[in-house]
Motif scaffolding. Structure first.
Motif, mmCIF file in Angstrom:
data_model
loop_
_atom_site.group_PDB
_atom_site.id
_atom_site.type_symbol
_atom_site.label_atom_id
_atom_site.label_comp_id
_atom_site.label_asym_id
_atom_site.label_seq_id
_atom_site.Cartn_x
_atom_site.Cartn_y
_atom_site.Cartn_z
ATOM 1 N N ASP A 15 55.062 40.466 51.377
ATOM 2 C CA ASP A 15 56.475 40.285 51.712
ATOM 3 C C ASP A 15 57.103 41.649 52.048
ATOM 4 O OD1 ASP A 15 55.983 37.665 51.071
ATOM 5 O OD2 ASP A 15 57.269 37.576 49.319
ATOM 6 N N PHE A 42 54.099 29.898 59.059
ATOM 7 C CA PHE A 42 53.654 29.109 57.907
ATOM 8 C C PHE A 42 54.117 29.805 56.633
ATOM 9 C CE2 PHE A 42 50.475 27.885 61.147
ATOM 10 C CZ PHE A 42 50.732 26.527 61.160
ATOM 11 N N PRO A 43 54.594 29.059 55.617
ATOM 12 C CA PRO A 43 54.756 27.617 55.672
ATOM 13 C C PRO A 43 55.814 27.204 56.693
ATOM 14 C CG PRO A 43 55.843 28.514 53.721
ATOM 15 C CD PRO A 43 55.085 29.635 54.356
ATOM 16 N N ARG A 45 58.579 24.956 56.954
ATOM 17 C CA ARG A 45 59.371 24.218 55.958
ATOM 18 C C ARG A 45 60.052 22.986 56.519
ATOM 19 N NH1 ARG A 45 61.423 28.654 51.527
ATOM 20 N NH2 ARG A 45 60.040 30.355 52.107
ATOM 21 N N LEU A 57 59.006 26.863 46.338
ATOM 22 C CA LEU A 57 59.266 28.303 46.489
ATOM 23 C C LEU A 57 60.664 28.668 45.989
ATOM 24 C CD1 LEU A 57 57.630 28.985 49.972
ATOM 25 C CD2 LEU A 57 56.824 29.848 47.759
ATOM 26 N N ARG A 76 49.312 23.652 57.195
ATOM 27 C CA ARG A 76 48.687 24.245 58.391
ATOM 28 C C ARG A 76 47.959 23.161 59.184
ATOM 29 N NH1 ARG A 76 48.656 28.514 54.589
ATOM 30 N NH2 ARG A 76 46.747 27.890 53.532
ATOM 31 N N ARG A 97 52.091 34.520 59.278
ATOM 32 C CA ARG A 97 51.252 34.065 58.153
ATOM 33 C C ARG A 97 50.364 32.892 58.539
ATOM 34 N NH1 ARG A 97 52.891 36.232 53.372
ATOM 35 N NH2 ARG A 97 55.102 36.595 53.054
ATOM 36 N N SER A 101 47.171 34.302 54.030
ATOM 37 C CA SER A 101 48.219 34.283 53.006
ATOM 38 C C SER A 101 47.900 33.225 51.973
ATOM 39 C CB SER A 101 49.594 33.974 53.612
ATOM 40 O OG SER A 101 50.208 35.130 54.117
ATOM 41 N N GLY A 102 47.412 32.081 52.434
ATOM 42 C CA GLY A 102 47.062 31.010 51.504
ATOM 43 C C GLY A 102 46.069 31.490 50.464
ATOM 44 N N PHE A 105 47.617 34.592 48.227
ATOM 45 C CA PHE A 105 48.641 34.249 47.236
ATOM 46 C C PHE A 105 48.068 33.388 46.105
ATOM 47 C CE2 PHE A 105 52.880 35.829 48.347
ATOM 48 C CZ PHE A 105 52.595 36.451 49.545
ATOM 49 N N THR A 106 47.194 32.414 46.422
ATOM 50 C CA THR A 106 46.673 31.595 45.318
ATOM 51 C C THR A 106 45.629 32.355 44.513
ATOM 52 O OG1 THR A 106 47.143 29.520 46.445
ATOM 53 C CG2 THR A 106 45.567 29.418 44.658
ATOM 54 N N GLU A 149 62.931 34.004 45.355
ATOM 55 C CA GLU A 149 61.916 32.957 45.445
ATOM 56 C C GLU A 149 60.717 33.269 44.552
ATOM 57 O OE1 GLU A 149 60.897 31.840 49.504
ATOM 58 O OE2 GLU A 149 62.519 30.371 49.356
ATOM 59 N N ARG A 150 59.991 32.233 44.256
ATOM 60 C CA ARG A 150 58.739 32.354 43.524
ATOM 61 C C ARG A 150 57.868 33.390 44.245
ATOM 62 N NH1 ARG A 150 56.843 28.095 40.080
ATOM 63 N NH2 ARG A 150 58.428 26.685 40.895
ATOM 64 N N TYR A 151 57.087 34.141 43.570
ATOM 65 C CA TYR A 151 56.161 35.160 44.102
ATOM 66 C C TYR A 151 56.858 36.480 44.424
ATOM 67 C CZ TYR A 151 53.111 31.106 45.234
ATOM 68 O OH TYR A 151 52.376 29.958 45.210
#
Ligand code: DGP
Ligand code: NA
Ligand code: NA
Length: 210
Positions: A15, A42-43, A45, A57, A76, A97, A101-102, A105-106, A149-151
């Protein structure tokens, strides 16, 4: 011979690296030089799956970690028919992204292997070029704080950064690491040159798969 296909160009990074700004600049520059180009992100929304992700998020809902990973991947996959159609029409796609990123981040969460995280995205259209906007967190401190936001915490973002550093070693993906601590203009110039090369090469090749 039919229409030359467009290129799938992805910008990745933590970010605040400047991905969104650079995606917009790149699309404009490609259009100015007579190429067809569109931005995606992506995402996404706007879809039903994207609304579940957005609510997660924004911390308006909680979702189990494996579940949310699969939703991001599904978000996606639901765009794949449209992406392929546009690429085949000769439109280059500049994407803010993607699957990387998927995975980053996970897999930054405890208990998730890179391999498990990569599996749901296997078979997605493979980018012709993935540019990783590299920033040192201290260098972008002046770009403003994180949102709510989350993250969006520096501890988590450092873990994500480390995962990206593993991913960019994968030689099966055409990664280019960009020093994104420079001015917007300097970063843009490099991104534009790399993208024009990728567009020229892609038009003679089939669309690959991750
Ligand atoms: P953005 O709209 O680009 O600010 O992205 C929203 C947030 O979601 C950002 O913190 C990065 C994260 N993100 C993007 N793609 C994925 C993904 O596929 N999986 C997970 N877990 N997080 C993602
Ligand atoms: Na964000
Ligand atoms: Na962004």
């Amino acid at each position: 011979m039919g229409v030359r296909r467009g290129a799938l160009i992805v910008l990745e990074g933590v970010d605040r690296a400047g991905k969104t700004t650079q995606c917009k600049r790149l699309v404009q520059a490609l259009r100015d030089s007579g190429k067809e180009a569109e931005m995606m992100r992506f995402p996404d929304r706007t879809t039903m799956i994207g609304q579940l992700i957005s609510s997660y998020l924004e911390k308006k809902s909680n979702l189990e970690d494996h579940t949310v990973h699969l939703l991001f991947s599904a978000n996606r996959w639901e765009q794949v028919p449209l992406m392929k159609k546009k690429l085949e029409q000769g439109i280059s796609l500049v994407v803010d992204r993607y699957a990387f990123s998927g995975v980053a981040f996970t897999s930054a969460k405890p208990g998730f292997s890179l391999e498990w995280c990569q599996n749901p995205d296997v078979g997605l259209p493979k980018p012709d070029l993935v540019m990783f906007l590299q920033v040192n967190p201290a260098e972008v401190a002046g770009r403003g704080g994180f949102g709510d936001e989350r993250y969006e915490t520096s501890v988590f973002q450092r873990a994500v950064q480390q995962k990206f550093e593993q991913l960019i070693k994968d030689p099966s993906v055409n990664w280019k690491v960009i020093d994104a601590a420079r001015s917007i203009e300097d970063v843009h110039t490099e991104i534009k040159t790399l993208s024009e090369n990728a567009i020229n090469i892609a038009e003679n090749q089939p669309i690959g798969e991750l």
